[in-house]
Each structure stands twice: as structure tokens, then as C-alpha cells.
Scaffold this motif. Structure first.
Motif: not given
Length: 307
Positions: A18, A21-22, A268
Motif C-alpha cells: 500500500r 501504490t500510494e 491502495s
């Protein structure tokens, strides 16, 4: 305890994913604005070309340049723009589906199709569909468009049209609408029609076209052309077609960053939901383990009392 440790490990792995991806989402959101401005920056140049071309075509109506001649009996050229990188959702898939359907339609009509592919993601699909790849340009659709390699691929399609191998040239790309929307389109680029020039000139930035050189009415004082008007028309038409193809690539790059931003946001959000589910499972498993241990302790204490 092994099951709890495994769940904790999964939560940590998903959390790291995550974070990636953020970060990619934030980077893509910044690049969208830059790519959009770059795509829009082509409009004043195109408006200036159209202003001069409209005037030249008006003062020399008897001249038929090669890029404006309607021909019959040749093949079809298709200029396909895809990305070089992935992680951008269904951006390439939707465009290639439209291209494959159009290719099959031309093939059923017994028309030879010559494809110029920009970007590496569409090469495999186009070859599988039976397209003849006459030129390709990979690695040119990054943050800095490699115009030299791009124009090299463009020159192949233009030369095919001039030589009569194809009588039409189409451009397949993704049209940028806004930061959250785009659409795959296939538009005819060649032959250029005088009426099409007028229509595109109206659709481009009116302020840029009005202030562009050559946008004055044809009955005003004419220019002096060197070496001659015919050569100027041919040269400007080439620059116009090149600018339209560059604009198609620039629009696709903007769509790529927009699609990647949305794809990373969805990833995310999915990672957050998965972490919540794993955390709930972890607490439930931990409570079951504690309850089981308490039951075992209580049962042991009762057994000792009975003795």
C-alpha cells in the motif's frame, strides 16, 4: 501462535504494498498536470499552421498537394499509440480492442493494413491480430517525448501515403478528457481535406488561431513565398501531420498518468480493505487462542481440585 505470526506477516506485506501504490498514485497525480499542459501546448502551433494553410489553399485552389489527394486502391495505414509501461488499468486494453475490431473489418474487406506502433504494450496484440508492423517506436512515450525517434516512425507512414501504398492513414490513441476520464478513438488523418482544415481550425484554440500568422482573410495582401507557394503548402502539411501525431502521443501520455493514478488509488483502497479484514481475522484468532488457553487452565485447575 504460528497462525498469528503468519497473519501479522501478511498485514506487514500488504502495508508495504500500500505504501508503494500510494507513492505511485501521488507521482502520477503530479505528472497528469504536466502531461496535460504539454498536450495543450501543441494547439497554438497547430492553430498557426492551420491559419497559413487555409490561406495558401485559398490563394492556390488549383494546386493539389500529395497529402490532400484522395486515392483509391491502396491499403490502410494505422498509427497506434500505446504505453511502454504497465500499471495503468485498462488503458491499453480498451484501445487495442477497438483497433483489433477495426483491423478485422479492414481484413474482411480485403484491404491490406500497415501498422505503425508507438509504445511496446500493443506490439504483441497487433501481431496476433495479423497486422503488418512497418515501423515501431518504443521508449518514446516517457516524461520527455523522444521526438526524433517518434518522427522517424511518422515518416514511414507519411512516405507510404505519398508513394501510394496506402490511401488513408488513421490514428488510434486515447483522448484526454479530464484527470478522471479518457476515451479510445480512431480518427482519419490523411488525406487532409480543405473542409477538415476549416473544421479543425474552429475546434482549436480560437484565440491562438486568430492571432496566428496567416489567419487574415485571403483577400488581404498576400505573402511572398520562398521558394514557391507549392513547396510551402507541402512543407506546412507535413508539419501539420507531424504535430497531430505528436499531439496524439502527448494525449495518450496524459491518459496514461491519469489511468495509473486511478489504478493505484484503487489498489491502495483494496490494500486498506485487505488490511482491515486481516486485522479483524488476527484479533478473532487471538481471542480464540486466549479463550482456548483459559479453558485449558480452568479444566486443569478443576482436575487438581477433584484430586
Amino acid at each position: 501462535m504460528s497462525q498469528l505470526n503468519e497473519i501479522k506477516h501478511q498485514i506487514g506485506s500488504v502495508g508495504k504494498t500500500r505504501a508503494i501504490t500510494e507513492a505511485m498514485q501521488r507521482i502520477a497525480s503530479v505528472k497528469v498536470g504536466y502531461a496535460r499542459r504539454r498536450a495543450e501546448a501543441v494547439r497554438p502551433y497547430t492553430g498557426a499552421l492551420l491559419g497559413i494553410l487555409r490561406r495558401l489553399v485559398a490563394v492556390r485552389p488549383d494546386y493539389a498537394p500529395a497529402l490532400m489527394r484522395n486515392k483509391k486502391g491502396g491499403g490502410v495505414g494505422l498509427f497506434v499509440v500505446t504505453t511502454d509501461k504497465g500499471l495503468c488499468g485498462a488503458l491499453n486494453v480498451r484501445l487495442l480492442q477497438v483497433c483489433v475490431r477495426q483491423l478485422q473489418s479492414w481484413q474482411q474487406a480485403q484491404r491490406p493494413v500497415f501498422v505503425t506502433a508507438v509504445g511496446s504494450r500493443g506490439l504483441g496484440v497487433l501481431r496476433s491480430a495479423g497486422a503488418e508492423i512497418v515501423a515501431e517506436a518504443a521508449g518514446v512515450t516517457g516524461d520527455v517525448l523522444e521526438s526524433e525517434e517518434l518522427l522517424g516512425a511518422v515518416a514511414v507512414a507519411l512516405q507510404q501515403f505519398i508513394d501510394g501504398e496506402i490511401d488513408q492513414l488513421y490514428v488510434a490513441t486515447n483522448r484526454f478528457i479530464n484527470a478522471l476520464a479518457y476515451e479510445p478513438v480512431i480518427e482519419r488523418l490523411l488525406p487532409v481535406e480543405a473542409g477538415l482544415l476549416e473544421q479543425i481550425a474552429q475546434d482549436t484554440d480560437g484565440q491562438a488561431a486568430a492571432s496566428a500568422p496567416g489567419s487574415a482573410p485571403a483577400d488581404h495582401v498576400d505573402y511572398l513565398y520562398e521558394p514557391d507557394p507549392e513547396h510551402s503548402i507541402n512543407l506546412l502539411l507535413m508539419r501539420y501531420v507531424e504535430s497531430m501525431m505528436y499531439s496524439a502521443v502527448a494525449n495518450n501520455v496524459a491518459c496514461e498518468h491519469s489511468a495509473r493514478m486511478m489504478a493505484m488509488k484503487a489498489a491502495s483502497d483494496n490494500a486498506t480493505r485487505l488490511i482491515d479484514d486481516l486485522t479483524h481475522t488476527y484479533h478473532k484468532t487471538r481471542q480464540e487462542a486466549i479463550t482456548r488457553e483459559l479453558i485449558e487452565l480452568t479444566a486443569g485447575a478443576d482436575a487438581l481440585k477433584e484430586r
